[in-house]
Scaffold this active site. Structure first.
Site, PDB file in Angstrom:
ATOM      1  N   GLU A  82       1.411  -5.194   3.813  1.00  0.00           N
ATOM      2  CA  GLU A  82       0.730  -6.209   4.636  1.00  0.00           C
ATOM      3  C   GLU A  82       1.263  -7.586   4.264  1.00  0.00           C
ATOM      4  OE1 GLU A  82      -3.623  -8.202   5.503  1.00  0.00           O
ATOM      5  OE2 GLU A  82      -3.373  -6.822   3.834  1.00  0.00           O
ATOM      6  N   ILE A  83       1.741  -8.313   5.251  1.00  0.00           N
ATOM      7  CA  ILE A  83       2.208  -9.685   5.038  1.00  0.00           C
ATOM      8  C   ILE A  83       1.015 -10.613   5.212  1.00  0.00           C
ATOM      9  CG2 ILE A  83       3.688 -11.514   5.917  1.00  0.00           C
ATOM     10  CD1 ILE A  83       5.705  -9.377   6.672  1.00  0.00           C
ATOM     11  N   VAL A  84       0.720 -11.387   4.167  1.00  0.00           N
ATOM     12  CA  VAL A  84      -0.474 -12.239   4.156  1.00  0.00           C
ATOM     13  C   VAL A  84      -0.132 -13.662   4.609  1.00  0.00           C
ATOM     14  CG1 VAL A  84      -2.393 -13.045   2.748  1.00  0.00           C
ATOM     15  CG2 VAL A  84      -1.361 -10.826   2.287  1.00  0.00           C
ATOM     16  N   PHE A 100       0.873  -1.178   0.000  1.00  0.00           N
ATOM     17  CA  PHE A 100       0.000   0.000   0.000  1.00  0.00           C
ATOM     18  C   PHE A 100       0.913   1.232   0.000  1.00  0.00           C
ATOM     19  CE2 PHE A 100      -2.508  -3.366   1.909  1.00  0.00           C
ATOM     20  CZ  PHE A 100      -3.733  -3.239   1.270  1.00  0.00           C
ATOM     21  N   ILE A 125      -6.350  -2.869   5.816  1.00  0.00           N
ATOM     22  CA  ILE A 125      -5.971  -4.208   6.263  1.00  0.00           C
ATOM     23  C   ILE A 125      -7.137  -4.809   7.027  1.00  0.00           C
ATOM     24  CG2 ILE A 125      -4.853  -3.256   8.332  1.00  0.00           C
ATOM     25  CD1 ILE A 125      -2.925  -5.636   8.212  1.00  0.00           C
ATOM     26  N   TYR A 140      -8.993  -9.650  12.040  1.00  0.00           N
ATOM     27  CA  TYR A 140      -9.323 -11.059  12.237  1.00  0.00           C
ATOM     28  C   TYR A 140      -9.485 -11.387  13.713  1.00  0.00           C
ATOM     29  CZ  TYR A 140      -7.837 -11.573   7.428  1.00  0.00           C
ATOM     30  OH  TYR A 140      -7.713 -11.443   6.085  1.00  0.00           O
ATOM     31  N   CYS A 170       3.297 -16.514   5.204  1.00  0.00           N
ATOM     32  CA  CYS A 170       4.740 -16.737   5.285  1.00  0.00           C
ATOM     33  C   CYS A 170       4.959 -18.187   5.661  1.00  0.00           C
ATOM     34  CB  CYS A 170       5.373 -15.808   6.324  1.00  0.00           C
ATOM     35  SG  CYS A 170       7.157 -16.069   6.529  1.00  0.00           S
ATOM     36  N   PHE A 211       2.780   1.268   3.924  1.00  0.00           N
ATOM     37  CA  PHE A 211       3.042  -0.011   4.594  1.00  0.00           C
ATOM     38  C   PHE A 211       2.810  -1.178   3.638  1.00  0.00           C
ATOM     39  CE2 PHE A 211      -1.551   0.266   5.247  1.00  0.00           C
ATOM     40  CZ  PHE A 211      -1.977  -1.056   5.153  1.00  0.00           C
ATOM     41  N   LEU A 254       2.869  -4.612   8.373  1.00  0.00           N
ATOM     42  CA  LEU A 254       1.760  -4.987   9.252  1.00  0.00           C
ATOM     43  C   LEU A 254       1.337  -6.396   8.910  1.00  0.00           C
ATOM     44  CD1 LEU A 254      -0.522  -1.802   9.277  1.00  0.00           C
ATOM     45  CD2 LEU A 254       0.851  -2.660  11.168  1.00  0.00           C
TER      46      LEU A 254
END
Length: 753
Positions: free
Chosen positions: A485-487, A478, A552, A555, A489, A483, A521
């Site tokens: 966003e790590i979805v 973004f 983002i 959850y 890993c 930032f 994030l």
């Protein structure tokens, strides 16, 4: 309505299976609608300019002053969709009976606006159409009326080409509707009731703070009762309707219609709204977490144990209309529950300032000394085993860095695209990486993983070993928000303990810095939290909420974590640089230890009753330490003036003065120690005796390294005499005269303060 608002955008790492399925399958959820709205806007932004103009024209007045407020497709094209595949001709006539003017008449006034202005108008149009659709689904007349007002307002904003800023009788949320705000009230409550824990039980105080933050989060994200359903006797109908209207207009609707400015509920509402909503919200709060607590991690369960008591205490405090929590300028008293406040925070900050100042004043090591240490560290023939710490653990990324140098592994940023051509190799890699994620994250729906990996907005940093992907990090950038966003890993099972995860993250950090993005994030479940902590992530979110809210996704059962990057660090080399620095510092210590083999005798003056403070550098050997320097703010009595004097010169000065004192006509009582045989009770009164002979012996032994030690022994002679003898005696008078003589000689030699 007790469901939590679920924010925009993509997945975080480690989301639970139930939550993921809920997001995918429950089409009626608010989150699904938000994603649909966002996808629709993104699609409209990609349309050709002619189609965008046609869409805006449907909400623009005709310039022929016929009264038409929007162009309508001709009869033969009325079922076609301008947003999808139909681009009207500028000469197509409006089908409104009182218009019949061409399309061009409806957009002539906007055909020269910029693409950015055009997209802003299109965003308002989409939000207006969403409100119109929602209006038809609402059954409550009160809410229908508010939605109708907002639809009309947005329609007018498009017609007049003005920003969607609501002004008028609803008030100005920028100034808050009440003071103090709910956020300030809760903060005052925590300070009033729990501040004593800050000093006595800090872990418990942190738990209470987390409970308060969770409570405020509910106020910002949960729905409230419709005025017609509100059964609270305290909620006066008219007042509650006003506040509920404000909440809809400034908080609820802007959460999915982003052309309207969003405000946190807890920041713009105050005491009255809290009174109306607290009974309902607290009940929903407890019910919701009572159901969910079995699936919550241990930290959240500990929080739940404090929740009922916290809410009950708050309920009782809210009943007190004169409570200090409603005071906008409330501050804790100097003492709390009988315990005085300490000054440790102020003291610590002062110590930090002094430490920083001392570090600035310490001189740098000479270049040749540092160069010598660097050469020894880099010399393969020098045994660099650390005697004090013989076992040295390697960095987590040592193995992958070695393999990368040898070409065993490679790193590539790959992604799908609906515009540019994607090579067959990249498609194969994406498919293999998707399989790695699916295998390593079994609770995540495979359809969901596929959707994210192959989405054009996402990219994946792929770890390729012998030509085949064995792991990767799926992420979304973004840039406008600053930032990434790590979805997902993940690394294959058999490659888990080789440090690939750390090296992957370091490569992604370097990639991020190259794109001028300095924040990561991610949402991590309890199994992933420790890994992200090792990579520099923290639960302390330093990025302003306004920067990521709406981008983002939130959850349940996962923790938002943040990592801030430093643009001056190359993260793939960071561990090697730090290790090299440690080795150089150790080598410098070794060199200094070899230069400081001399052992100095300890001071004996304290054993003999010396009660005055002596300077730091008066300790033998202390000022021999290279780089040590007395701080500027050291009190005067802890300094001495002969720092630059040669020790031999100082000893010569002491010897001359001592000889002059011995030769004085009043020195005869003090030339040698008092004889116990001649004066039997002398040592009963004088514990630490001193005389001129003893001082001569000490001078020869190089005991007097500073004038303070020399003066201390001489003054002891005079003090002992005055203690044992009365003022009218000859001994007492000799001591007084000799003391004056001694002080004069010290001044003449420049050794007096």
């Amino acid at each position: 309505m007790a469901s939590a608002v679920i924010n925009h955008e993509t997945s975080g790492s480690g989301m639970s299976e139930n939550v993921a399925r809920k997001q995918i399958k429950v089409d009626s959820s608010r989150q699904t609608n938000i994603l649909r709205i966002k996808a629709r806007k993104a699609k409209i932004y990609q349309l050709p300019r002619s189609q965008k103009l046609a869409k805006i024209s449907m909400y623009s007045q005709c310039n022929q002053q016929c009264g038409c407020k929007g162009w309508r497709l001709p009869e033969e094209s009325r079922h076609k969709d301008v947003e999808i595949d139909h681009c009207p001709n500028i000469n197509d006539l409006c089908r409104n009976a009182n218009c019949k003017h061409p399309l061009e008449s409806h957009f002539a006034h906007i055909k020269n606006i910029s693409n950015e202005q055009m997209d802003q108008l299109l965003s308002i149009i989409v939000d207006a159409e969403v409100l119109y659709t929602t209006l038809g689904l609402q059954k409550d007349k009160f809410i229908k009326k508010i939605y109708s007002f907002l639809f009309t307002f947005l329609h007018q904003c498009v017609a007049e080409r003005k920003p969607a800023i609501i002004q008028g009788p609803l008030g100005d949320p920028e100034k808050s509707f009440e003071k103090p705000s709910i956020q300030k009230i809760i903060k005052n409550f925590v300070v009033l009731k729990y501040d004593k824990l800050r000093e006595n039980n800090e872990p418990e105080f942190k738990v209470i703070m987390e409970v308060a933050r969770t409570f405020l989060n509910c106020y910002n994200n949960w729905d409230f009762e419709i005025p017609n359903d509100c059964k609270d006797a305290n909620a006066e109908e008219n007042f509650y309707k006003i506040d509920y209207t404000r909440w809809l207009v400034f908080c609820y609707v802007p959460s999915f219609c982003n052309s309207l400015k969003y405000y946190n509920c807890s920041e713009i509402f105050g005491k009255r709204f809290l009174f109306y909503t607290f009974p309902f919200l607290s009940q929903q709060f407890l019910s919701h977490y009572e159901i969910e607590k079995e699936s919550l991690p241990l930290e959240k369960q500990i929080l739940l144990e404090r929740l009922p008591k916290f809410l009950e205490t708050l309920r009782e405090e809210l009943k007190n209309d004169k409570s200090e929590i409603f005071n906008p300028s409330f501050k804790p008293q100097a003492t709390t529950a009988g315990y005085p406040r300490t000054k440790r925070f102020a003291d610590n900050s002062n110590e930090v300032r002094i430490a920083k100042r001392m570090r600035r004043e310490v001189e740098d090591l000479p270049d040749d000394v540092v160069l010598k240490a660097i050469n020894r560290v880099n010399d393969p023939n020098v045994n660099s085993t650390d005697v004090m710490n013989p076992v040295v653990s390697s960095a987590r990324d040592d193995i992958p860095k070695s393999e990368e140098r040898r070409g065993v592994i490679e790193f590539h940023v790959v992604g799908n695209s609906m515009i540019n051509k994607v090579s067959q190799l990249q498609k194969k890699w994406l498919l293999d990486i998707k399989n790695v994620f699916a295998h390593r994250l079994p609770r995540m729906p495979k359809e969901y993983i596929t959707q994210q990996v192959f989405d054009g907005n996402h990219k994946t940093l792929a770890l390729i070993k012998y030509g085949r992907p064995i792991g990767g990090i799926c992420f979304r950038s973004f840039p406008t928000q600053g930032f990434i966003e790590i979805v997902f890993c993940a690394v294959e099972d058999k490659e888990q303990i080789k440090g690939y995860g750390s090296h992957l993250m370091n490569h992604l950090k370097d990639y991020s810095i190259s794109k001028r993005i300095r924040h990561f994030l991610t949402y991590a479940d309890e199994n992933a939290v420790e890994f992200f902590k090792k990579q520099g992530f923290s639960n302390d979110i330093k990025l302003p909420r306004s920067e990521y809210f709406g981008y983002i996704k939130d959850y349940e059962g996962a923790y938002l974590m943040h990592c801030e990057l430093h643009p001056g660090i190359i993260y793939t080399q960071f561990s090697s640089v730090v290790r090299k620095q440690k080795e150089i510092v150790k080598e410098l210590f070794k060199q200094r230890q070899q230069e400081m083999e001399k052992v100095h005798p300890g001071l004996t003056c304290f054993k003999e009753g010396f009660r005055r403070t002596i300077p730091f550098e008066a300790i033998p050997g202390l000022r021999d330490i290279y780089g040590w320097k007395l701080p500027r703010n050291t009190p005067k009595h802890l300094r001495y003036s002969e720092e630059l004097n040669d020790p031999e010169v100082l000893a010569m000065q002491f010897s001359n003065i001592l000889q002059l004192v011995k030769n004085h006509k009043c020195a005869w009582p003090f030339l040698k120690p008092v004889s116990a045989a001649e004066v039997p009770d002398y040592y009963d009164h004088i514990k630490y005796a001193m005389d001129l002979k003893t001082m001569s012996d000490r001078l020869k032994a190089r005991y007097y390294v500073t004038r303070h030690l020399f003066k201390a022994d001489m003054n002891r002679i005079f003090t002992n005499c005055k203690i044992y003898n009365s003022p009218e005696t000859e001994y007492y008078q000799c001591a007084e005269k000799l003391e004056i003589y001694f002080n004069n000689k010290m001044k003449e030699a420049g050794l007096m303060e």
